[in-house]
Write an enzyme that holds these catalytic residues in place. Structure first.
Site, short mmCIF file in Angstrom:
data_model
loop_
_atom_site.label_atom_id
_atom_site.label_comp_id
_atom_site.label_asym_id
_atom_site.label_seq_id
_atom_site.Cartn_x
_atom_site.Cartn_y
_atom_site.Cartn_z
N CYS A 94 0.82 -1.20 0.00
CA CYS A 94 0.00 0.00 0.00
C CYS A 94 0.85 1.25 0.00
CB CYS A 94 -0.84 0.03 1.27
SG CYS A 94 -1.26 -1.57 1.88
N ARG A 154 0.08 2.73 -5.82
CA ARG A 154 0.50 1.59 -4.99
C ARG A 154 -0.67 0.71 -4.59
NH1 ARG A 154 5.61 2.82 -3.07
NH2 ARG A 154 5.46 1.17 -1.56
N TRP A 197 -3.80 -1.98 -1.15
CA TRP A 197 -3.88 -3.02 -2.17
C TRP A 197 -3.96 -4.34 -1.39
CZ3 TRP A 197 -0.58 -7.18 -3.55
CH2 TRP A 197 -0.83 -7.76 -4.81
N ASN A 211 2.26 -0.89 5.77
CA ASN A 211 2.47 -1.47 4.44
C ASN A 211 3.45 -2.62 4.60
OD1 ASN A 211 3.09 -2.03 1.77
ND2 ASN A 211 4.53 -0.34 1.58
N GLY A 212 3.00 -3.84 4.28
CA GLY A 212 3.86 -5.01 4.42
C GLY A 212 3.06 -6.20 4.90
N GLU A 222 5.85 -8.94 -23.99
CA GLU A 222 5.46 -7.65 -23.42
C GLU A 222 4.13 -7.18 -24.03
OE1 GLU A 222 6.10 -6.00 -20.96
OE2 GLU A 222 5.41 -3.98 -21.38
N LYS A 254 0.92 -6.42 -21.67
CA LYS A 254 0.23 -5.12 -21.67
C LYS A 254 -1.24 -5.33 -22.00
CE LYS A 254 2.39 -3.19 -20.42
NZ LYS A 254 3.62 -2.93 -19.76
N GLU A 280 -3.20 -7.22 -19.14
CA GLU A 280 -3.25 -6.52 -17.84
C GLU A 280 -4.28 -5.41 -17.81
OE1 GLU A 280 0.70 -4.13 -17.75
OE2 GLU A 280 0.15 -4.17 -15.66
N HIS A 330 4.17 -26.33 -31.11
CA HIS A 330 4.39 -27.27 -30.01
C HIS A 330 3.24 -27.27 -29.01
CE1 HIS A 330 8.36 -28.17 -31.54
NE2 HIS A 330 8.59 -26.86 -31.64
N LYS A 350 1.09 -0.46 -8.91
CA LYS A 350 2.31 -0.05 -9.62
C LYS A 350 3.57 -0.59 -8.97
CE LYS A 350 4.31 2.46 -12.81
NZ LYS A 350 4.19 1.89 -14.16
#
Ligand code: M6R
Length: 594
Positions: A4, A28, A77, A103-104, A471, A475, A478, A494, A589
């Site tokens: 967070c 965050r 978050w 936060n943690g 990538e 993108k 997400e 395959h 983020k």
């Protein structure tokens, strides 16, 4: 528990200041938000809600916060424990006089919670964080606030950045840090704390970046840092906040992501402006050591391009390891002739930081590539190169991917003594891209009409563009929430080819280079099964149903070029599906938990 953003302020208009800072930390996490502030009667008032800071603003509309002389705030978050008002921070003790933001992850919270419950404490959330306030509450029976917090924090195991306030001690907030970031600053009549420098940069040029094991007493105009275990004073030198600490606004763009895609040409030029001594030092480390990249997500994809560049430009073989997997293989590969290149936009990704710590403990050298000066990664590495491209607010990495690639081109070329040549070429590429952006924006918008209704999309490429396919797919998934897979084109047959049928979108990244003929063969294999092929190429081909045209550039610059139209494609598809591309669901983020 949550990963967070936290802010704290002591001084006039504390609540307004803490809230203003919180808005810049929403990258965050934005599941829920809350604040604890001092009322004019000197009590602590907690207001919290599911939703982002604007939802909190609404809930606070009726509150008088004008007399608040201290406040702590939080944007969450969720990891453990659902998204609910009760689980939102701040959390209080049984008396409501102590408030805490965290936060943690408190790893021993279950044991602490049972112990506290058995002594009569009532818990009102499912979070691990709530134990902190109750521990302080118990200690307050026999000691003052600072000592009570010190003793409480010493009982915690896990990762944390904590701010705590107590209404019996309105002149001081306390803080502690282990693994999660926390920055402090103080000035005339105020002091502030936050998860990153951005909220602090408005009123201070520099701040103290707490180290693991630090405890801090935050008072108006003064900061005192102690060792959490011994209680002895420790000296922490202030660090000047970098340019990345200046919060940017969206300007005329509807979303940060779109603005940041348009900043790609500038990002290339800014990333190329490296301090010569630092670049030479980094190149020497690459030349003299075995090299492994450690990174996550988009930064890992940039590292995968880096692997090709080191190989093709620098003649050097290296590996890329997913940061969260690094601890499982480190034992056999890490020693003092290894250089770990840790790539992380935020410089705070917990998996990357853990990998770096393991590497350092085993004698390896660490080169950081990060956008955030003063971040945890920046500070623990032997050498750091900065992207210099300004803050990236959109959760989806765009301009920072481009900046990472640019820096890796420069580094690979410096290794073989061709730095100036590469700098000139990067400048040329940035000018070429400038002209291409509006066209890619338009074609992305057009193709999004088709892609927005699809259940899945496949991105294929070969060689250095294989990571570009990974990538492009990341993108896309997400922010659109459409399933997407990126893969080496040669891998299709395959397994994944079984999923291609009439109309399945296949985005083929297909430069007219040494990979062209074979990639086109793979495209044909999908076309033969009815795929809807979007070719992304400097060369039209009859196998493509649609073409995203890119300019011809030197072969190793193609990954840089292709990444941008794929960002537009994802952006427009997300917007068409009414998703907020700046804040994809379930993501944040800066991923500061493992
Ligand atoms: O800050 P970092 O570069 O270490 O972040 C790593 C990933 O979390 C990040 O790249 C993520 O994959 C992006 N949201 C992708 O757009």
């Amino acid at each position: 528990m949550p990963m967070c953003g936290i802010t704290g302020f002591i001084g006039n208009n504390a609540a307004a200041n803490a809230l203003e800072g919180l808005r810049t930390l929403e990258y965050r996490g934005y599941d829920s938000a809350g604040i604890a502030f001092a009322t004019k009667e000197g009590r602590i008032k907690v207001v919290k809600t599911v939703g982002d800071v604007s939802a909190l603003d609404k809930k606070l509309a009726a509150e008088d916060m004008s007399a608040s002389n201290f406040a702590i705030a939080h944007t969450r978050w969720a990891t453990h424990g659902g998204v609910s008002d009760a689980n939102a921070h701040p959390h209080t003790d049984c008396t409501g006089k102590v408030a805490v933001v965290h936060n943690g992850i408190i790893e021993n919270f279950q044991a602490l919670r049972s112990e506290l419950t058995s002594r009569g404490h009532n818990f009102s959330s499912e979070t691990d964080s709530e134990v902190i306030g109750h521990l302080i509450e118990e200690n307050l029976r026999t000691m003052g606030f600072v000592d009570a917090a010190l003793a409480a924090f010493r009982r915690l195991e896990g990762s944390y950045a904590i701010l705590a306030a107590y209404e019996g001690s309105p002149d001081a907030l306390v803080a502690a840090k282990n693994q999660s970031p926390l920055v402090l600053s103080a000035g005339d009549g105020f002091a502030a704390a936050a998860s990153d420098p951005v909220p602090l940069a408005k009123c201070s040029k520099e701040g103290l970046f707490l180290e693991d094991g630090d405890f801090a007493i935050i008072k108006k105009g003064s900061l005192e840092v102690l060792d959490l275990r011994t209680g002895k004073k420790v000296g922490r030198k202030p660090i000047v906040f970098g340019t990345g600490s200046v919060f940017s606004d969206k300007q005329e763009y509807p979303h940060f992501m779109l603005k940041e895609i348009y900043e790609a040409p500038a990002a290339i030029r800014l990333a190329a402006m490296q301090e010569p001594a630092a670049l030479e030092k980094a190149a020497r480390l690459v030349r003299e050591n075995r090299v492994v990249f450690v990174a996550c997500g988009t930064s890992r994809h940039a590292s995968l391009v880096g692997r090709y560049l080191f190989n093709r430009i620098g003649g050097k073989f290296c590996e890329v390891v997913v940061a969260s997997e690094f601890p499982y293989i480190a034992k056999n590969i890490v020693d003092d002739d290894l250089l770990v290149i840790a790539v992380s936009q935020s410089g705070e990704t917990a998996d990357v930081i853990e990998g770096v710590k393991i590497a350092k403990a085993r004698g390896a050298k660490v080169l950081a590539i990060t956008n955030v000066v003063g971040s945890s990664l920046d500070r623990i590495s032997d050498c750091a190169l900065h992207l210099n491209c300004g803050p990236e607010i959109g959760v989806a990495a765009t301009k920072t991917f481009v900046a990472q690639l640019s820096l890796l081109y420069l580094l690979a070329s410096t290794v073989v003594g061709k730095k100036d040549d590469e700098k000139r070429k990067l400048d040329e590429v940035s000018r070429i891209l400038e002209n291409s952006l509006p066209g890619w924006d338009a074609v992305g918008r057009k193709l999004s009409q088709r892609l927005a209704k699809e259940p899945a999309a496949y991105f294929i490429a070969r060689g250095p563009n294989f990571p570009t396919a990974l990538e492009g797919a990341l993108k896309f998934k997400e922010i659109t929430y459409i399933h997407a897979e990126g893969m080496a084109a040669g891998e299709l047959k395959h397994g994944t080819l079984a999923l291609i049928s009439k109309g399945t979108p296949v985005i083929a990244i297909c430069p007219n280079d040494y990979t062209h003929a074979e990639t086109i063969s793979n495209v044909m294999e999908t076309a033969a099964r009815g795929a809807f092929v979007i070719g992304c190429s400097d060369e039209p081909n009859s196998a493509f149903d649609e073409l995203i045209a890119v300019p011809k550039v030197e072969e190793h610059h193609f990954p840089l070029v292709f990444s941008i139209p794929l960002q537009f494609l994802a952006y427009h598809t997300a917007v068409l599906r009414k998703n907020n591309p700046d804040r994809p669901r379930n993501l944040a983020k800066s991923v500061t938990v493992k």
